[in-house]
Design a protein around this motif. Structure first.
Motif, mmCIF file in Angstrom:
data_model
loop_
_atom_site.group_PDB
_atom_site.id
_atom_site.type_symbol
_atom_site.label_atom_id
_atom_site.label_comp_id
_atom_site.label_asym_id
_atom_site.label_seq_id
_atom_site.Cartn_x
_atom_site.Cartn_y
_atom_site.Cartn_z
ATOM 1 N N VAL A 38 -2.395 -3.001 5.678
ATOM 2 C CA VAL A 38 -2.040 -4.024 4.689
ATOM 3 C C VAL A 38 -2.481 -5.407 5.169
ATOM 4 N N VAL A 39 -2.317 -5.677 6.475
ATOM 5 C CA VAL A 39 -2.655 -6.990 7.011
ATOM 6 C C VAL A 39 -4.159 -7.120 7.266
ATOM 7 N N PRO A 41 -7.228 -5.337 5.796
ATOM 8 C CA PRO A 41 -7.655 -4.384 4.769
ATOM 9 C C PRO A 41 -8.809 -3.445 5.104
ATOM 10 N N GLY A 77 4.183 -4.985 5.982
ATOM 11 C CA GLY A 77 2.916 -5.689 5.863
ATOM 12 C C GLY A 77 2.912 -6.648 4.691
ATOM 13 N N TYR A 81 2.429 -11.414 4.243
ATOM 14 C CA TYR A 81 1.727 -12.308 3.320
ATOM 15 C C TYR A 81 2.684 -12.950 2.314
ATOM 16 N N SER A 134 -3.205 -5.820 -0.643
ATOM 17 C CA SER A 134 -2.855 -6.718 0.459
ATOM 18 C C SER A 134 -2.561 -8.131 -0.011
#
Length: 228
Positions: A38-39, A41, A77, A81, A134
């Motif tokens: 997720v962090v 990609p 994750g 963001y 993400s």
């Protein structure tokens, strides 16, 4: 419970590394991989999750455990963001994340437009869309979406997507050669994407350095010639 040695899986490359981690750490390893995915990609869940599901057929991993831990990893994750967007606001967060080169500015702008167009449902459906899963957390955080709502939508969307991919891998059963061929192609795509990302980063650095030197270079002025 781990019942197979990491060297017994027969896979190489990215999937071989993932197999070593999963067989060494257990179900929680998939949560770590999804958190990183997720962090960062370029690591694709489309490769990791079906492979993890396949490993459940040997009794090395638990199907339920994989779904639970992968969903928790996706949520954690997403919170990274979300927190960046909430703390910095939309524009500053997008500029900061784009500067890390982890996510392209085009993908970030696409996530922002997706959220502006669809609102809260985008957090749920965005978890199933590559290139959006993400970045969708950034506008959600910048818009100060309720954290509980964000968490529920993230877990539902991620759980559905992760469960489907893990289930596909588990359904392959003993189709080792077919899975290895598929994952080998995915490995090549990932390596190509990483090489392209490094190439773009180097090219941008060189261009920025040339631009800085050009700006710093003093201009040479020529005085008009006097009468002879």
């Amino acid at each position: 419970m781990i019942t197979a040695a990491a060297s017994d899986h027969g896979f190489t490359g990215l999937t071989g590394w993932a197999a070593d981690l999963l067989l060494s750490v257990g179900d929680i390893g998939i949560g770590l991989l999804v958190l990183v995915e997720v962090v960062v990609p370029p690591i694709p869940s489309e490769a990791i999750l079906p492979f993890a599901g396949y490993l459940t057929q040997s009794g090395s991993l638990s199907l339920v455990g994989l779904i639970v831990y992968s969903t928790i990893g996706a949520w954690l994750g997403g919170l990274v963001y979300y927190g960046v967007g909430r703390a910095l606001g939309m524009e500053r967060a997008v500029r900061l994340v784009a500067a890390t080169r982890l996510i392209t500015r085009d993908d970030l702008d696409r996530g922002v437009r997706w959220f502006e167009r669809h609102g809260r449902p985008s957090v749920f459906f965005g978890r199933m869309i590559p290139g959006v899963r993400s970045v969708i957390s950034i506008p959600a955080g910048a818009a100060r979406m309720n954290l509980v709502t964000f968490s529920v939508l993230t877990m539902l969307g991620s759980g559905l997507w992760n469960g489907m991919l893990i289930g596909v891998g588990a359904a392959l059963g003993s189709e080792h050669e077919r899975l290895e061929k598929y994952l080998g192609h995915v490995d090549l795509v990932v390596y190509a994407a990483l090489a392209a990302a490094v190439g773009v980063l180097v090219w941008r650095r060189v261009r920025e350095a040339r631009s800085a030197r050009s700006t710093a270079q003093p201009s040479v002025s020529t005085s008009p010639e006097g009468p002879s």
